[in-house]
Design a protein around this motif. Structure first.
Motif, short mmCIF file in Angstrom:
data_model
loop_
_atom_site.label_atom_id
_atom_site.label_comp_id
_atom_site.label_asym_id
_atom_site.label_seq_id
_atom_site.Cartn_x
_atom_site.Cartn_y
_atom_site.Cartn_z
N GLN A 50 0.83 -1.20 0.00
CA GLN A 50 0.00 0.00 0.00
C GLN A 50 0.87 1.25 0.00
OE1 GLN A 50 -3.72 0.32 2.18
NE2 GLN A 50 -3.15 -1.51 3.35
N GLU A 69 -11.69 9.49 5.53
CA GLU A 69 -11.40 8.66 6.69
C GLU A 69 -12.66 8.35 7.49
OE1 GLU A 69 -8.35 7.20 7.37
OE2 GLU A 69 -8.10 7.95 5.33
N ARG A 126 -10.45 -2.82 8.39
CA ARG A 126 -9.85 -1.88 7.46
C ARG A 126 -8.42 -1.60 7.88
NH1 ARG A 126 -9.99 4.61 7.38
NH2 ARG A 126 -8.69 4.86 5.52
N PHE A 169 -14.83 5.80 5.57
CA PHE A 169 -14.27 4.46 5.56
C PHE A 169 -14.29 3.83 6.95
CE2 PHE A 169 -11.57 5.37 1.56
CZ PHE A 169 -12.64 5.01 0.76
N ARG A 187 -6.06 1.46 2.68
CA ARG A 187 -6.93 1.32 1.51
C ARG A 187 -7.42 -0.13 1.32
NH1 ARG A 187 -6.92 5.12 -2.81
NH2 ARG A 187 -6.08 7.13 -2.16
N LEU A 189 -17.19 3.15 -1.14
CA LEU A 189 -16.09 3.07 -2.11
C LEU A 189 -16.43 3.85 -3.37
CD1 LEU A 189 -14.96 -0.67 -1.88
CD2 LEU A 189 -13.67 1.34 -1.13
N SER A 194 -7.03 1.15 -6.84
CA SER A 194 -7.28 2.30 -5.97
C SER A 194 -7.53 1.84 -4.54
CB SER A 194 -8.48 3.09 -6.49
OG SER A 194 -9.61 2.23 -6.66
N TYR A 195 -8.28 0.74 -4.40
CA TYR A 195 -8.57 0.13 -3.10
C TYR A 195 -8.56 -1.38 -3.31
CZ TYR A 195 -10.32 4.84 -2.22
OH TYR A 195 -10.43 6.20 -2.11
N TRP A 229 -14.25 6.83 -4.83
CA TRP A 229 -13.63 6.64 -6.14
C TRP A 229 -13.94 7.82 -7.08
CZ3 TRP A 229 -14.33 6.06 -11.37
CH2 TRP A 229 -13.33 5.38 -12.08
N SER A 280 -1.50 6.66 -2.51
CA SER A 280 -2.32 6.84 -3.71
C SER A 280 -2.96 5.56 -4.23
CB SER A 280 -1.45 7.44 -4.84
OG SER A 280 -0.37 6.57 -5.14
N GLY A 281 -2.67 4.42 -3.62
CA GLY A 281 -3.26 3.19 -4.12
C GLY A 281 -2.66 1.95 -3.51
#
Length: 559
Positions: free
Chosen positions: A156, A351, A304, A354, A307, A340, A176-177, A344, A159-160
């Motif tokens: 991770q 934060e 979690r 999520f 990402r 998500l 991206s995730y 996206w 940025s991705g």
């Protein structure tokens, strides 16, 4: 922006890919298998109406064609029938297939044991459900399925994420995730170093799928203490659930331990059970599949890490006393997909949004696990329940039946009333028949194009829903009332919200007064109910739902 990487191609992973696609978010599904599923008639799932409706929205197919909704539920102790619930539409004629009426006509009578009424669950073979999801994905341009792709590395950065699959299809994937939907032995969970504590082998069941005739066609059956099996605290509890084409799944609760379930033992159980239900004569049957189902109770410490997320069996395991693990996995999907999708499509910090996934879903699953853990020794030991488990004062049968039917402390869907996404209290909020954070009732609504649809059909598109309760609008064409009364002001307030929202009108909603305005999340949970058109309060509630700061005022939208 890079696609979302989904690890695992079971029902949860495939459902998440389709849910993201409905919001125009691309995804890559890493399938460690060959892209098809083994046909196991004895491996089935039970979906309450809410999650069955979610599956139908995602697949675009009426799943009643592949599964069976129970026409009734029967709970028996020895030879005494304790209760019977028949799911019938208005008019008294049972319907099958996809031709159900409105929500009220699908509700069953409330029986004298206090078992909560509700729409009939859907019983379906898991490979059939997965096949319907795969068929829907085959025509979906935003979903790529990579077969024979087993994850072995995850990295991770801000940025991705980067994932690597091992040979024979060793590839680096950029996303991206990333969401781990890869089951109880989740590689994603291990790579993220997330603990998975809990209890092992909480219950064991011998399972058989067979084609035969039972005296209760179309009814699910719970027989707690069959007279032909009285040994042990459970008395040999057996459950029978119908499937299409005369097929039944039978589950026998096994005593604690690791005793081997031999084919001879299972055939003996089948014959004695069928004979017990047919006055001593064993009817003809065709044995299709067998197995042993071992129930574990586990809950991941975190859902979690940056990402990367966990969902389904990678995050939780449950299943004792009628609870259903896949049901909760699909609720994970419904909760996570819109969050998500929002992140996206919109750059910026997310934060709070999520973190709410873990807070909401982990708390909901933990509540069901606690209820099952509290009830398990009491139910199996035959002791009283009233002082131990909330909602169990009417007895063992009611508590167990509720679990199987998706109600009560063992089976009811979770609510998110204490969520960090809940708006601050306001004087404009009014009580309705649904508590804030709970799933909304599926009522008929008028859409913006004037068509009549079910409220549940508008979910899962990433948009907020704003529902005005306006009695009498259902008998007039939309053009006659869309520009009258409070509608223009409400429409302007909806347009000014910080996120796309769809304005719907309902003639009624349980427990509401005329001109009540409901704000609903994309996953169908109620945010708030406001007494009349309150643009500033509506804006504030929407902002909080998206993970933004609660604002005392929204001057630009106060008009």
């Amino acid at each position: 922006m890079d696609p979302v990487i989904i690890v695992g191609a079971g029902p949860v992973g495939l459902s998440l890919a389709l849910a993201l696609a409905r919001q125009e978010v691309p995804s890559v599904v890493l399938d460690e298998g060959p892209g098809k599923d083994e046909q196991r008639p004895a491996r089935t799932v039970v979906l309450p109406e809410e999650t069955a409706a979610l599956m139908e929205r995602l697949t675009g197919a009426p799943l009643d064609e592949y599964g069976l909704r129970w026409t009734g539920w029967r709970s028996m102790r020895r030879k005494q029938v304790m209760r019977e619930v028949v799911f019938e539409p208005a008019g008294g004629q049972q319907e099958r297939g996809g031709g159900y009426g409105d929500a009220e006509s699908r509700r069953n009578p409330v029986d004298d044991l206090g078992v909560a009424g509700g729409p009939a669950p859907l019983h379906i073979a898991q490979h059939v459900l997965t096949g319907a999801l795969r068929e829907a994905i085959a025509g979906e341009r935003l979903v790529k399925v990579a077969v024979e792709s087993r994850l072995d590395l995850l990295e991770q950065e801000p940025s991705g994420v980067t994932a690597r699959t091992r040979a024979p299809n060793s590839t680096w994937w950029r996303g991206s995730y990333l969401v781990g939907c890869d089951g109880p032995r989740s590689t994603v969970r291990k790579l993220l170093d997330i603990r998975f504590p809990g209890r092992t082998a909480v219950e064991r069941h011998a399972v058989a799928a067979l084609r035969t005739e039972l005296p209760w066609a179309g009814e699910a059956l719970l027989h707690r203490t069959p007279p032909w099996r009285t040994s042990g605290p459970s008395g040999g509890e057996v459950t029978a659930r119908p499937l299409p084409d005369g097929v039944w799944r039978l589950d026998w609760l096994l005593p604690p331990g690791k005793d081997l379930v031999t084919p001879e033992l299972l055939v003996a159980r089948i014959r004695e059970t069928l004979a017990g239900w047919h006055e001593g004569t064993t009817p003809a049957y065709d044995l299709l599949d067998t197995g042993v189902h071992i129930v574990h109770h586990r809950l991941a410490r975190r859902w979690r890490a940056g990402r990367a997320f966990l969902a389904g069996d990678a995050a939780h395991l449950l299943g004792a006393l009628g609870t259903q693990g896949l049901d909760e996995g699909l609720r994970d999907v419904d909760n996570l997909a819109w969050k998500l999708g929002l992140a996206w499509h919109h750059d910026g910090p997310h934060e709070t949004l999520f973190d709410s996934y873990q807070a909401e879903r982990r708390a909901a699953v933990a509540a069901r696990l606690r209820a099952a853990d509290q009830a398990l020794p009491l139910l199996r030991g035959g002791r009283g329940l009233r002082s131990y488990v909330p909602g169990s004062a009417r007895g063992h049968e009611a508590l167990l039946a509720n679990g199987h039917l998706g109600h009560g402390p063992l089976g009811a869907p979770g609510t998110y009333g204490g969520s960090t996404l809940a708006p601050a209290p306001t004087e404009a909020a009014v009580p309705v028949g649904t508590e804030p954070g709970a799933p909304v009732v599926d009522v008929r609504v008028t859409a913006e194009d004037g068509s009549f649809v079910r409220l549940r059909d508008r979910l899962g598109r990433g948009s907020l829903l704003v529902v005005l309760v306006a009695p009498g609008t259902g008998v007039w064409e939309r053009k006659h009332w869309v520009s009258a009364g409070i509608m223009p002001r409400l429409a302007a307030a909806v347009t000014a919200l910080p996120h796309p929202a769809e304005l719907l009108v309902a003639e009624s909603y349980p427990g509401t007064a005329p001109h009540t305005v409901l704000l609903i999340r994309p996953d169908g949970h109620l945010v708030t109910a406001l007494g009349g058109v309150r643009p500033a309060d509506l804006y504030q509630a929407a902002k909080a739902t998206l993970g933004g700061p609660a604002e005392e005022k929204a001057a630009a939208n106060a008009g």
